[in-house]
Design a protein around this motif. Sequence first.
Motif, mmCIF file in Angstrom:
data_model
loop_
_atom_site.group_PDB
_atom_site.id
_atom_site.type_symbol
_atom_site.label_atom_id
_atom_site.label_comp_id
_atom_site.label_asym_id
_atom_site.label_seq_id
_atom_site.Cartn_x
_atom_site.Cartn_y
_atom_site.Cartn_z
ATOM 1 N N ARG A 113 0.827 -1.208 0.000
ATOM 2 C CA ARG A 113 0.000 0.000 0.000
ATOM 3 C C ARG A 113 0.860 1.256 0.000
ATOM 4 N NH1 ARG A 113 -3.505 -0.731 4.518
ATOM 5 N NH2 ARG A 113 -1.803 0.042 5.811
ATOM 6 N N ASP A 143 -6.684 -4.138 -0.169
ATOM 7 C CA ASP A 143 -7.057 -3.824 1.211
ATOM 8 C C ASP A 143 -8.537 -3.436 1.269
ATOM 9 O OD1 ASP A 143 -6.911 -3.198 3.880
ATOM 10 O OD2 ASP A 143 -5.840 -1.301 3.616
ATOM 11 N N ASN A 146 -10.274 -0.885 3.636
ATOM 12 C CA ASN A 146 -9.791 0.491 3.609
ATOM 13 C C ASN A 146 -10.805 1.365 2.872
ATOM 14 O OD1 ASN A 146 -8.423 2.944 3.263
ATOM 15 N ND2 ASN A 146 -6.434 1.917 3.155
ATOM 16 N N THR A 147 -11.815 1.822 3.606
ATOM 17 C CA THR A 147 -12.899 2.587 2.984
ATOM 18 C C THR A 147 -12.443 3.973 2.545
ATOM 19 O OG1 THR A 147 -13.616 3.245 5.203
ATOM 20 C CG2 THR A 147 -14.708 1.352 4.212
ATOM 21 N N GLU A 148 -11.411 4.481 3.182
ATOM 22 C CA GLU A 148 -10.901 5.800 2.781
ATOM 23 C C GLU A 148 -10.380 5.754 1.352
ATOM 24 O OE1 GLU A 148 -7.446 9.056 4.075
ATOM 25 O OE2 GLU A 148 -7.902 7.340 5.368
ATOM 26 N N ILE A 149 -9.608 4.716 1.030
ATOM 27 C CA ILE A 149 -9.078 4.562 -0.322
ATOM 28 C C ILE A 149 -10.199 4.291 -1.316
ATOM 29 C CG2 ILE A 149 -7.714 3.036 -1.808
ATOM 30 C CD1 ILE A 149 -6.011 4.979 -0.286
ATOM 31 N N ARG A 150 -11.156 3.449 -0.915
ATOM 32 C CA ARG A 150 -12.245 3.107 -1.835
ATOM 33 C C ARG A 150 -13.107 4.330 -2.132
ATOM 34 N NH1 ARG A 150 -13.386 -1.863 -3.555
ATOM 35 N NH2 ARG A 150 -12.011 -2.734 -1.963
#
Length: 272
Positions: A113, A143, A146-150
Amino acid sequence: MAFDKAKTLRAAEKYLEVGKIPAAIKEYCKIVESEPEDFTTLNMLGDLYARVGDQTAAISCFRHIAEHYREQDFILKAIAMYKKVDRLQPHDTEIATKLADLYASQDLVVEARAHYLFVAEAHGKAGATQQGLEVLRKIADLDPPNTEIRTKLAEGYLREGMNADAAVCFTEAGQHLLARGACDEALEVFAKAIHINPADHGTLKGLLAAHSARGTADEAAEMIERAAIDRPDDIELLSMLASALPPLRRCCPTIFEVRPRRRCGSRGRLYR
């Protein structure tokens, strides 16, 4: 006359003992020229090039070894070699991508990441938006929680006019947030997905689950109802609507029937 590797190796080692690194490099070069697959000597040669400040030659040695190990599926050895290249040539997106892919293949999520994020940011600064989104997709797949990235990926898709992909990513983020019990945050991203695709079953199910967990299933019912108006034959929507309605409405078919409505009221809610 046959090449005497042992003699050449002894000569190189003697030069090293007295600090004559350039002379040792010449001897090691002879060995590598004679035996290109002697990666131990090639690695030593790369280290010596790095010591004398010839980074280009050192990187060439290390990359050659790294590619060989990668092709042979010696992943950890390949990573070690690419890390040597990365130290000599930092901020190189190609090397960072190779490292990220190798880390990902070993399920080393944190390391992968970090390198993918660097590559994505580099693409963003260079204006290569599509390439940056492809890298963010890799992080999101690597990941999933990892909702921030999504969510960041979804917003990037939205800016690029890739609405269908954006809606899918918002819904996936909402589902992960819901699984963690973060209902309010889940509702925020579900709402973004619904704005793009108001009748998506997966999104509406997530929305209903989040509202039900908060005790506000009636709010979900309103959104499902609006979607069902234009799709009166959609059995799955009607089933969701039935589960969202309060018991009194659920048992009264004349109230449950989905019919065209008129808007009224200051908040634009739908009334019969």
